[in-house]
Write a protein that holds these residues in place. Sequence first.
Motif, short mmCIF file in Angstrom:
data_model
loop_
_atom_site.label_atom_id
_atom_site.label_comp_id
_atom_site.label_asym_id
_atom_site.label_seq_id
_atom_site.Cartn_x
_atom_site.Cartn_y
_atom_site.Cartn_z
N ILE A 60 0.83 -1.20 0.00
CA ILE A 60 0.00 0.00 0.00
C ILE A 60 0.87 1.25 0.00
CG2 ILE A 60 -1.64 1.34 1.38
CD1 ILE A 60 -2.92 -1.36 2.14
N ILE A 61 1.98 1.19 0.70
CA ILE A 61 2.89 2.33 0.75
C ILE A 61 3.40 2.65 -0.65
CG2 ILE A 61 5.06 3.19 1.74
CD1 ILE A 61 2.67 2.81 3.71
N SER A 62 3.58 1.64 -1.48
CA SER A 62 4.06 1.88 -2.84
C SER A 62 2.95 2.37 -3.76
CB SER A 62 4.70 0.61 -3.41
OG SER A 62 3.72 -0.40 -3.60
N ILE A 63 1.69 2.23 -3.35
CA ILE A 63 0.56 2.64 -4.18
C ILE A 63 0.12 4.07 -3.88
CG2 ILE A 63 -1.89 2.21 -4.74
CD1 ILE A 63 -1.36 -0.77 -4.14
N LEU A 64 -0.07 4.37 -2.60
CA LEU A 64 -0.69 5.64 -2.20
C LEU A 64 0.28 6.66 -1.65
CD1 LEU A 64 -3.91 4.36 -0.39
CD2 LEU A 64 -3.76 5.45 -2.62
N GLU A 65 -0.01 7.90 -1.97
CA GLU A 65 0.69 9.05 -1.41
C GLU A 65 -0.35 9.91 -0.72
OE1 GLU A 65 2.88 11.09 -4.46
OE2 GLU A 65 3.55 9.20 -5.34
N LYS A 79 -0.67 11.36 5.58
CA LYS A 79 0.60 12.11 5.51
C LYS A 79 1.41 11.86 6.78
CE LYS A 79 2.37 16.78 4.84
NZ LYS A 79 2.00 18.19 4.61
N TRP A 80 0.74 11.93 7.94
CA TRP A 80 1.39 11.69 9.22
C TRP A 80 1.90 10.25 9.29
CZ3 TRP A 80 -0.43 8.37 13.16
CH2 TRP A 80 0.26 8.45 14.37
N LEU A 81 1.04 9.30 8.94
CA LEU A 81 1.38 7.88 8.99
C LEU A 81 2.46 7.53 7.96
CD1 LEU A 81 0.59 5.22 10.36
CD2 LEU A 81 -1.12 4.91 8.57
N PHE A 82 2.31 8.06 6.76
CA PHE A 82 3.24 7.83 5.66
C PHE A 82 4.67 8.24 6.07
CE2 PHE A 82 5.02 8.88 1.41
CZ PHE A 82 4.65 7.75 0.70
N LYS A 86 7.72 5.62 6.28
CA LYS A 86 8.88 5.81 5.43
C LYS A 86 10.18 5.93 6.23
CE LYS A 86 7.59 5.93 1.11
NZ LYS A 86 8.12 5.02 0.13
N SER A 87 10.10 6.54 7.41
CA SER A 87 11.32 6.75 8.21
C SER A 87 11.59 5.60 9.18
CB SER A 87 11.21 8.06 8.99
OG SER A 87 10.18 7.98 9.95
N SER A 88 10.65 4.69 9.32
CA SER A 88 10.80 3.60 10.27
C SER A 88 11.73 2.51 9.74
CB SER A 88 9.44 2.97 10.58
OG SER A 88 9.61 1.83 11.40
N LYS A 89 12.51 1.96 10.65
CA LYS A 89 13.38 0.84 10.29
C LYS A 89 12.71 -0.49 10.64
CE LYS A 89 17.70 3.36 10.67
NZ LYS A 89 17.39 4.69 10.97
#
Length: 187
Positions: A60-65, A79-82, A86-89
Amino acid sequence: SKLARILDLDVSFVSDAVSKKTGNLGASVTSEHVFDVKKLSYDEYFLSLLVFHDVVIDDIISILEPSDFENNSGRQFWKWLFAIIKSSKSESLKFSLLLKDLPKDLSGFVDDLYLVAISPEFADKELWAAEAIKTAKIIKKASLNRKIKEISVQLSDAQTRGEDKEIEKLVAQFEKVSDQMKQIILK
């Protein structure tokens, strides 16, 4: 009771709130998207699906912005979750842990997501994941359609004014968005 535990509330209080909220939905949510779209947007349905299983699907991360969401609250929440995702390891993020740091202006919106009646068939993680991805693609297609319409209006205006450089730029944008649409359709 999952919501009650997360929010540290009395179970009967949450049950009463859910009854009131689901009474307003009109139709149940199913894998065929049979729901009252006047009362529940695809944005809200999609985000409700995500909080239902308390995990985020990498596809889903690769589909939606964030810009794909039409609903402003949904856009702000994504936006907050994204940004966190994105920054999470970490490979698996749990909403219940992330929501402790949720901005106050989004808390009412997220509370409502927990109150949406999601079909019990989505307790099966594979069905749930397929539905979440399918709904993400619907949101992405709608977003791309909005972009295509916007570019078309700008292109028409530029043609009326005879601005060749602007026309060239807009045609390139149109082709790029059209290619993105083809990729989503073929996935």
